[in-house]
Enzyme design. Structure first.
Site, PDB file in Angstrom:
ATOM      1  N   LYS A  41     -73.243  21.920  31.150  1.00  0.00           N
ATOM      2  CA  LYS A  41     -73.076  21.838  32.613  1.00  0.00           C
ATOM      3  C   LYS A  41     -74.015  22.808  33.311  1.00  0.00           C
ATOM      4  O   LYS A  41     -74.650  22.470  34.311  1.00  0.00           O
ATOM      5  CB  LYS A  41     -71.623  22.155  32.997  1.00  0.00           C
ATOM      6  CG  LYS A  41     -70.646  21.061  32.568  1.00  0.00           C
ATOM      7  CD  LYS A  41     -69.205  21.490  32.811  1.00  0.00           C
ATOM      8  CE  LYS A  41     -68.239  20.485  32.205  1.00  0.00           C
ATOM      9  NZ  LYS A  41     -66.838  20.924  32.283  1.00  0.00           N
ATOM     10  N   GLN A  54     -62.982  25.789  33.151  1.00  0.00           N
ATOM     11  CA  GLN A  54     -63.115  24.960  31.947  1.00  0.00           C
ATOM     12  C   GLN A  54     -61.771  24.872  31.222  1.00  0.00           C
ATOM     13  O   GLN A  54     -61.145  25.877  30.916  1.00  0.00           O
ATOM     14  CB  GLN A  54     -64.197  25.562  31.026  1.00  0.00           C
ATOM     15  CG  GLN A  54     -64.493  24.721  29.801  1.00  0.00           C
ATOM     16  CD  GLN A  54     -65.068  23.346  30.126  1.00  0.00           C
ATOM     17  OE1 GLN A  54     -65.946  23.206  30.971  1.00  0.00           O
ATOM     18  NE2 GLN A  54     -64.556  22.316  29.456  1.00  0.00           N
ATOM     19  N   ASP A  67     -64.109  19.543  40.244  1.00  0.00           N
ATOM     20  CA  ASP A  67     -63.579  18.665  39.192  1.00  0.00           C
ATOM     21  C   ASP A  67     -62.602  17.639  39.789  1.00  0.00           C
ATOM     22  O   ASP A  67     -62.189  16.709  39.092  1.00  0.00           O
ATOM     23  CB  ASP A  67     -62.844  19.486  38.112  1.00  0.00           C
ATOM     24  CG  ASP A  67     -63.769  19.878  36.960  1.00  0.00           C
ATOM     25  OD1 ASP A  67     -64.772  19.156  36.736  1.00  0.00           O
ATOM     26  OD2 ASP A  67     -63.496  20.885  36.283  1.00  0.00           O
TER      27      ASP A  67
END
Ligand code: NAD
Length: 285
Positions: free
Chosen positions: A51, A95, A118
């Site tokens: 990422k 994460q 997200d």
């Protein structure tokens, strides 16, 4: 036997990232994404590395915060609140998975919904399910772009989604519904999965079970999006679909790796840019 098209997620993601790069180059400053990594889970470290690399390539600044696994849940939430308050940070990801002693739901809920790139907090999922603009989860967005690359007009199509997680299955179902598809959400309690899947013009599989979907589950001419990521005993990464078996039956299929995975990353970057455009430039993304 008709040849099955392989939907190249890597190439599509590259195209999207190039478009984002051009857009970012025109901004007065670089968008900034904060990445919070708790502990030393090796898979998480790899995902974060991908990422960050992709973000930096398009000109998005990344601030990585690697935090010790002994941190308490409350201390992590305080840390996130500081990132929420920091005007230099446009988007935040935490994460997952988090260490076992932490409640992921509570942690994700502490992210400012306007910075939740997200798209996983309940406010953003609520917006998705009530048809209002918000940040949409990245893997489902990636699935939609892949589907539209082979079926531009989805109106009236029959779609079956195998899986009902908040991360993938449910949002994909909702996005397909928004595109006027008739959807069926299948899951681990679904009876006769084979006949259910066989109705699908579009079959999205997100179960995390290698070879769950075989040739006999697939309607001739169906488009298959294989979201699954499974590691075989010999260390290979495979999806949930018998990729070789469905050749000649499906019209198109995403490979694993090289299908949904790269698109998830591209959509994360797209969400950062969306937040920046709305907040810093005051425009509708
Ligand atoms: P999850 O475990 O939260 O959900 C799995 C879903 O599959 C559940 O809803 C369950 O009911 C369903 N399921 C399980 N076994 C089934 C069966 N035998 N028949 C029918 N349905 C069944 O997983 P998730 O987070 O939604 O992820 C699903 C898969 O997608 C995993 O392999 C994950 O690694 C992968 N994934 C990939 C990406 C990517 O970027 N490519 C992103 C997220 C998740």
């Amino acid at each position: 036997m008709t040849k099955t098209k392989i939907i190249d997620g890597k190439a599509l993601s590259q195209k999207i990232r190039e478009e984002l790069k051009a857009k970012v180059a025109s901004f007065p400053s670089a968008p900034c994404m904060a990445v919070v990594l708790v502990g030393d889970n090796p898979a998480s470290q790899i995902y974060v590395h991908h990422k960050m690399k992709a973000a930096e390539e398009v000109g998005i600044q990344v601030k990585l915060f690697s935090l010790a696994p002994v941190l308490t849940e409350d201390a992590l939430i305080d840390f996130i609140r500081n990132l929420n308050a920091d005007d230099n940070i446009d988007g935040i990801i935490v994460q997952l998975p988090l260490p076992k002693h932490m409640d992921s739901y509570r942690v994700v809920e502490s992210i400012d919904p306007d910075k939740d790139i997200d798209g996983l907090c309940s406010q953003n999922l609520g917006k998705l399910f009530t048809g209002r603009p918000g940040l949409v989860p990245c893997t489902p967005l990636g699935c939609m772009a892949l589907i539209k690359s082979v079926i531009p007009k989805l109106d009236g199509k029959r779609a079956v989604i195998v899986g009902r997680s908040c991360l993938v299955g449910k949002p994909v179902g909702q996005l397909l519904l928004e595109e006027q598809c008739t959807i069926t959400q299948a899951h681990s309690h679904t009876k006769d999965l084979e006949s259910v899947c066989k109705e699908a013009d579009i079959l999205v599989v997100a179960a995390g079970k290698p070879n769950l979907i075989q040739k006999n589950h697939v309607k001739k001419g169906a488009v298959i999006i294989d979201v699954g990521i499974n590691r075989t005993e010999d260390g290979h990464i495979v999806g949930d679909v018998d990729f070789i078996g469905v050749q000649g039956v499906a019209r198109a299929i995403t490979p694993v790796p090289g299908g949904v995975g790269p698109m998830t990353v591209a959509m994360l970057l797209s969400n950062v840019v969306k937040v920046y455009v709305q907040k810093k430039l005051g425009q509708k993304a």
